[in-house]
Design an enzyme around this catalytic site. Structure first.
Site, PDB file in Angstrom:
ATOM      1  N   THR A   1       0.832  -1.207   0.000  1.00 35.77           N
ATOM      2  CA  THR A   1       0.000   0.000   0.000  1.00 35.77           C
ATOM      3  C   THR A   1       0.863   1.254   0.000  1.00 35.77           C
ATOM      4  OG1 THR A   1      -1.761  -1.160   1.180  1.00 35.77           O
ATOM      5  CG2 THR A   1      -1.803   1.245   1.257  1.00 35.77           C
TER       6      THR A   1
ATOM      7  N   HIS B   1       2.198   1.881  -3.440  1.00 33.38           N
ATOM      8  CA  HIS B   1       1.191   2.487  -4.318  1.00 33.38           C
ATOM      9  C   HIS B   1       1.094   3.989  -4.060  1.00 33.38           C
ATOM     10  CE1 HIS B   1      -0.396  -1.147  -6.132  1.00 33.38           C
ATOM     11  NE2 HIS B   1      -0.583  -1.697  -4.942  1.00 33.38           N
TER      12      HIS B   1
END
Length: 342
Positions: free
Chosen positions: A40, A43
């Site tokens: 995450t 990203h």
């Protein structure tokens, strides 16, 4: 305090000074010692399509951490300064049907630490006491820092009984590798893992999988034949989020096979629903951990001899975050740790 911040809506991260958090009556202040870099976080750093849609800047990143409690709110019991703690990064509403029924991991109003609110890539983080996990038994700091992703692996791997079963794991990233270790520890007969990274497949062999397959060279069906499997895999753990991996898994399951899916695809994709129906395959989506049953399971597994430490392949001081993130994004590394004590 020093923190890693997504300052602007563009690729990159910035080491910046931000105000220390202030705790409320039911919250805990934690001095961060170690953090883990998650997909995450990658990203958000890359500022891809998901991040542009989900993230509001500025934001302090990070949700995998271990630290020491330095202050507790007036309403907090059973947590005291000096406790070594990790944190459940999903903050739930406590009021919806699932929360009231004790199924907090299914809360429809979940707020993510380091995604929807400031996170743990900082010298201090504040967290509701109800989200704090106190390590009551000794645990290595680096391992304690990755209790969040270890929980993903444990939740996924233990979704179905594993004793004597043949398990296929697609995706040898850090969570896939930890799931392989859990499956072996929990009594699976064969554990097969697939990837395209030679380095990650070598890590899987160190963990003790039955087969680590580079799917650019060997198909899953060939892996079945190598192990003498006649009807397919009993359990599938999809960790990659890749359409081709999911389709290959479905094609190699036994009738009545069960699949737990943790990998998050970047977009919709078709699968062979006729095969799923006629083979009576069960598919279960996994998001996060069961609060706090998975956390108890993790501690028990570690006490029983499970060792996720080989999955950790890089350790960096937080000031070297650029090198750490490059390592994590390389596709060759295991878990990467940032040290906030130096």
């Amino acid at each position: 305090m020093k923190s890693l911040v997504k300052k602007w809506a563009e690729p990159g991260l910035w080491l910046a000074e931000v105000p220390e958090p202030v705790i409320g009556p039911a919250e805990v202040m934690i001095k961060v010692q170690r953090t883990g870099i998650c997909g995450t976080d990658l990203h958000i750093r890359a500022w891809d399509g998901w991040a542009r849609q989900a993230i509001r800047t500025p934001l302090v990143l990070g949700h995998e951490f271990v630290g020491e409690v330095v202050e507790v709110g007036s309403d907090v019991a059973d947590i005291v300064p000096g406790d070594r703690v990790s944190g459940e990064g999903h903050l739930v509403c406590g009021k919806c049907r699932n929360c009231l029924a004790g199924r907090r991991h299914l809360c429809c109003a979940t707020v993510g630490l380091g995604v929807d609110r400031d996170g743990a890539f900082a010298e201090y983080v504040a967290l509701p006491a109800s989200n704090v996990w106190v390590h009551r038994t000794p645990v290595d700091l680096d391992v304690a820092a990755i209790f969040d992703p270890l929980g993903n692996a444990v939740h996924t791997a233990l979704s179905f009984p594993l004793v004597g079963e043949d398990v296929l794991i697609t995706g040898a990233g850090p969570i896939g590798l930890m799931a392989a270790a859990v499956a072996r520890h929990a009594g699976a007969r064969h554990v097969v893992i697939t990837d395209v990274s030679a380095e990650r497949l070598d890590l899987a062999r160190e963990i003790g999988v039955s087969l680590a397959l580079n799917v650019t060279e060997v198909s899953v069906a060939e892996g079945q034949r190598m192990l003498g499997l006649r009807e397919g895999f009993d359990i599938g753990l999809e960790m990659s989020g890749r359409p081709e991996a999911t389709r290959e898994m479905i094609a190699n399951m036994t009738h009545g096979g069960r699949i737990a899916m943790l990998g998050l695809p970047s977009s919709e994709f078709p699968v062979d629903w006729a095969r799923i129906v006629t083979s009576m395959i069960t598919i279960k989506g996994i998001y996060g951990r069961e609060m706090f049953e998975t956390w108890y399971a993790m501690s028990a597994l570690l006490q029983g001899g499970l060792d996720p430490a080989p999955v950790i392949t890089g350790r960096y001081g937080y000031r070297d975050f650029e090198a750490a993130f490059a390592d994590a994004a390389s596709g060759r590394a295991g878990k990467i740790i940032l040290d906030w004590t130096s």
